[in-house]
Design a protein around this motif. Sequence first.
Motif, PDB file in Angstrom:
ATOM      1  N   ILE A 158      40.988  33.826  23.769  1.00  0.00           N
ATOM      2  CA  ILE A 158      41.140  34.745  24.902  1.00  0.00           C
ATOM      3  C   ILE A 158      40.167  34.390  26.023  1.00  0.00           C
ATOM      4  O   ILE A 158      39.846  35.206  26.857  1.00  0.00           O
ATOM      5  N   VAL A 159      39.735  33.128  26.058  1.00  0.00           N
ATOM      6  CA  VAL A 159      38.795  32.706  27.096  1.00  0.00           C
ATOM      7  C   VAL A 159      39.403  32.834  28.483  1.00  0.00           C
ATOM      8  O   VAL A 159      38.694  33.010  29.472  1.00  0.00           O
ATOM      9  N   ASP A 160      40.733  32.743  28.588  1.00  0.00           N
ATOM     10  CA  ASP A 160      41.376  32.824  29.890  1.00  0.00           C
ATOM     11  C   ASP A 160      41.739  34.258  30.279  1.00  0.00           C
ATOM     12  O   ASP A 160      42.283  34.491  31.348  1.00  0.00           O
ATOM     13  N   ILE A 161      41.444  35.215  29.412  1.00  0.00           N
ATOM     14  CA  ILE A 161      41.720  36.616  29.709  1.00  0.00           C
ATOM     15  C   ILE A 161      40.498  37.221  30.382  1.00  0.00           C
ATOM     16  O   ILE A 161      39.406  37.217  29.826  1.00  0.00           O
ATOM     17  N   ALA A 162      40.683  37.710  31.586  1.00  0.00           N
ATOM     18  CA  ALA A 162      39.571  38.312  32.313  1.00  0.00           C
ATOM     19  C   ALA A 162      39.173  39.623  31.654  1.00  0.00           C
ATOM     20  O   ALA A 162      40.019  40.483  31.396  1.00  0.00           O
ATOM     21  N   TYR A 163      37.868  39.761  31.383  1.00  0.00           N
ATOM     22  CA  TYR A 163      37.382  41.011  30.819  1.00  0.00           C
ATOM     23  C   TYR A 163      37.524  42.117  31.850  1.00  0.00           C
ATOM     24  O   TYR A 163      37.267  41.931  33.039  1.00  0.00           O
ATOM     25  N   LYS A 164      37.970  43.268  31.382  1.00  0.00           N
ATOM     26  CA  LYS A 164      37.907  44.468  32.214  1.00  0.00           C
ATOM     27  C   LYS A 164      37.758  45.675  31.310  1.00  0.00           C
ATOM     28  O   LYS A 164      38.013  45.588  30.098  1.00  0.00           O
ATOM     29  N   ASP A 165      37.343  46.760  31.871  1.00  0.00           N
ATOM     30  CA  ASP A 165      37.148  47.962  31.072  1.00  0.00           C
ATOM     31  C   ASP A 165      38.502  48.524  30.652  1.00  0.00           C
ATOM     32  O   ASP A 165      39.239  49.072  31.467  1.00  0.00           O
ATOM     33  N   ARG A 166      38.819  48.359  29.392  1.00  0.00           N
ATOM     34  CA  ARG A 166      40.068  48.879  28.840  1.00  0.00           C
ATOM     35  C   ARG A 166      39.780  49.989  27.818  1.00  0.00           C
ATOM     36  O   ARG A 166      40.595  50.280  26.945  1.00  0.00           O
ATOM     37  N   SER A 167      38.613  50.602  27.939  1.00  0.00           N
ATOM     38  CA  SER A 167      38.171  51.575  26.944  1.00  0.00           C
ATOM     39  C   SER A 167      39.017  52.844  26.931  1.00  0.00           C
ATOM     40  O   SER A 167      39.011  53.590  25.947  1.00  0.00           O
ATOM     41  N   SER A 168      39.776  53.091  27.998  1.00  0.00           N
ATOM     42  CA  SER A 168      40.617  54.294  28.030  1.00  0.00           C
ATOM     43  C   SER A 168      41.901  54.116  27.216  1.00  0.00           C
ATOM     44  O   SER A 168      42.599  55.090  26.926  1.00  0.00           O
ATOM     45  N   LEU A 188      39.784  41.849  20.654  1.00  0.00           N
ATOM     46  CA  LEU A 188      40.167  42.957  21.542  1.00  0.00           C
ATOM     47  C   LEU A 188      38.939  43.576  22.200  1.00  0.00           C
ATOM     48  O   LEU A 188      38.972  43.938  23.386  1.00  0.00           O
ATOM     49  N   ILE A 189      37.857  43.678  21.472  1.00  0.00           N
ATOM     50  CA  ILE A 189      36.615  44.193  22.061  1.00  0.00           C
ATOM     51  C   ILE A 189      36.130  43.243  23.154  1.00  0.00           C
ATOM     52  O   ILE A 189      35.673  43.669  24.215  1.00  0.00           O
ATOM     53  N   LYS A 190      36.267  41.946  22.902  1.00  0.00           N
ATOM     54  CA  LYS A 190      35.860  40.956  23.910  1.00  0.00           C
ATOM     55  C   LYS A 190      36.694  41.092  25.180  1.00  0.00           C
ATOM     56  O   LYS A 190      36.218  40.817  26.282  1.00  0.00           O
ATOM     57  N   ALA A 191      37.943  41.543  25.037  1.00  0.00           N
ATOM     58  CA  ALA A 191      38.813  41.727  26.203  1.00  0.00           C
ATOM     59  C   ALA A 191      38.569  43.058  26.907  1.00  0.00           C
ATOM     60  O   ALA A 191      39.125  43.299  27.975  1.00  0.00           O
ATOM     61  N   GLY A 192      37.758  43.938  26.312  1.00  0.00           N
ATOM     62  CA  GLY A 192      37.428  45.201  26.967  1.00  0.00           C
ATOM     63  C   GLY A 192      37.957  46.447  26.289  1.00  0.00           C
ATOM     64  O   GLY A 192      37.739  47.570  26.764  1.00  0.00           O
ATOM     65  N   LEU A 288      48.790  38.859  23.522  1.00  0.00           N
ATOM     66  CA  LEU A 288      48.730  40.231  23.004  1.00  0.00           C
ATOM     67  C   LEU A 288      48.023  41.143  24.002  1.00  0.00           C
ATOM     68  O   LEU A 288      48.483  42.256  24.276  1.00  0.00           O
ATOM     69  N   VAL A 289      46.923  40.669  24.559  1.00  0.00           N
ATOM     70  CA  VAL A 289      46.190  41.468  25.539  1.00  0.00           C
ATOM     71  C   VAL A 289      47.069  41.746  26.759  1.00  0.00           C
ATOM     72  O   VAL A 289      47.140  42.880  27.252  1.00  0.00           O
ATOM     73  N   THR A 290      47.766  40.720  27.237  1.00  0.00           N
ATOM     74  CA  THR A 290      48.664  40.889  28.385  1.00  0.00           C
ATOM     75  C   THR A 290      49.778  41.875  28.067  1.00  0.00           C
ATOM     76  O   THR A 290      50.163  42.707  28.896  1.00  0.00           O
TER      77      THR A 290
END
Length: 299
Positions: A158-168, A188-192, A288-290
């Motif tokens: 997931i290095v190409d997935i930009a981290y953002k706050d997805r905590s909601s 998934l935590i690394k992705a936010g 999956l993140v997308t």
Amino acid sequence: MNNNILLESGTGELEILEFVINNKHYAINIIKVKEVINSTNLTKLPDSHPAIAGLTLYRDKIITLIDLKYVLEKQHKNEVEAKIILCEFNKIEVAFSIDNIVGVHRIKWEKITKPDDISVNSLVIGNIVLNNKIILLLDFEKIVTDISPSTGISEDKIVDIAYKDRSSVKLVLADDSPLIRKLLKDTLIKAGFNNLLIFDDGKQVLDYLLNLVGQKKEKFIEDVNVLITDIEMPQMDGHTLTRKIKEHSILKKLPVILFSSLITGDLKHKGNAVGADAQLSKPEIGQLVTCIDGFTTPK
């Protein structure tokens, strides 16, 4: 090998291929098996992992052959001729050498019990009692990933997935493999994402969701936004779980992502049949993140 014996999806059943290594009985979900062959055509590889027996030819394809006897017993097979189970999962083709085939059995997922050893290093994902003997259902994905980590899921993917706050975003995850649960949680935590509720079989998930609906009715969606589930799980498989959710008058609005090594072009119709909203193979952690973002980002 006919791996479409079960024409209907979500029946709560599977076909297993029982085989023997060193007088011990093991099983593989037949949906992973393309063919069982005898092979004398083996090319040894220099300086390779000790579990890799070499390369074999199958219909003009070069396939890596894994010595299951070494994986399980730390003993190499002595026979030049090997009986081979040719498999496809995680979008790769790989073969496993065994001693002998016993047969094919149809059983219910609920009859498969979880092993006592729940450590990350366990190669057994389920115990089956059949004809007065114990058959061990093996974690073939872990076997391959242990030998070649790049074939599985990892944070690096997931290095190409930009981290953002997805905590909601509130996610429910279901996978029987301790290793996959850990990798999935870490990535998934690394992705936010950090609002994760994790289960190790489909029955636990369904019980949780039904209890939630009993308390909150249509507002259950406030507590869970997306379900990500494996397919192969003791007690209740992902196809059956998805079918039960999509047949429920309230739960059917919950987006369900099948995230499994069994998502292939030949098998996607099984997920479509039970109403899955998306299907991804386990190496596709970035997708999956997308996919989750697509279900949870306001339009």
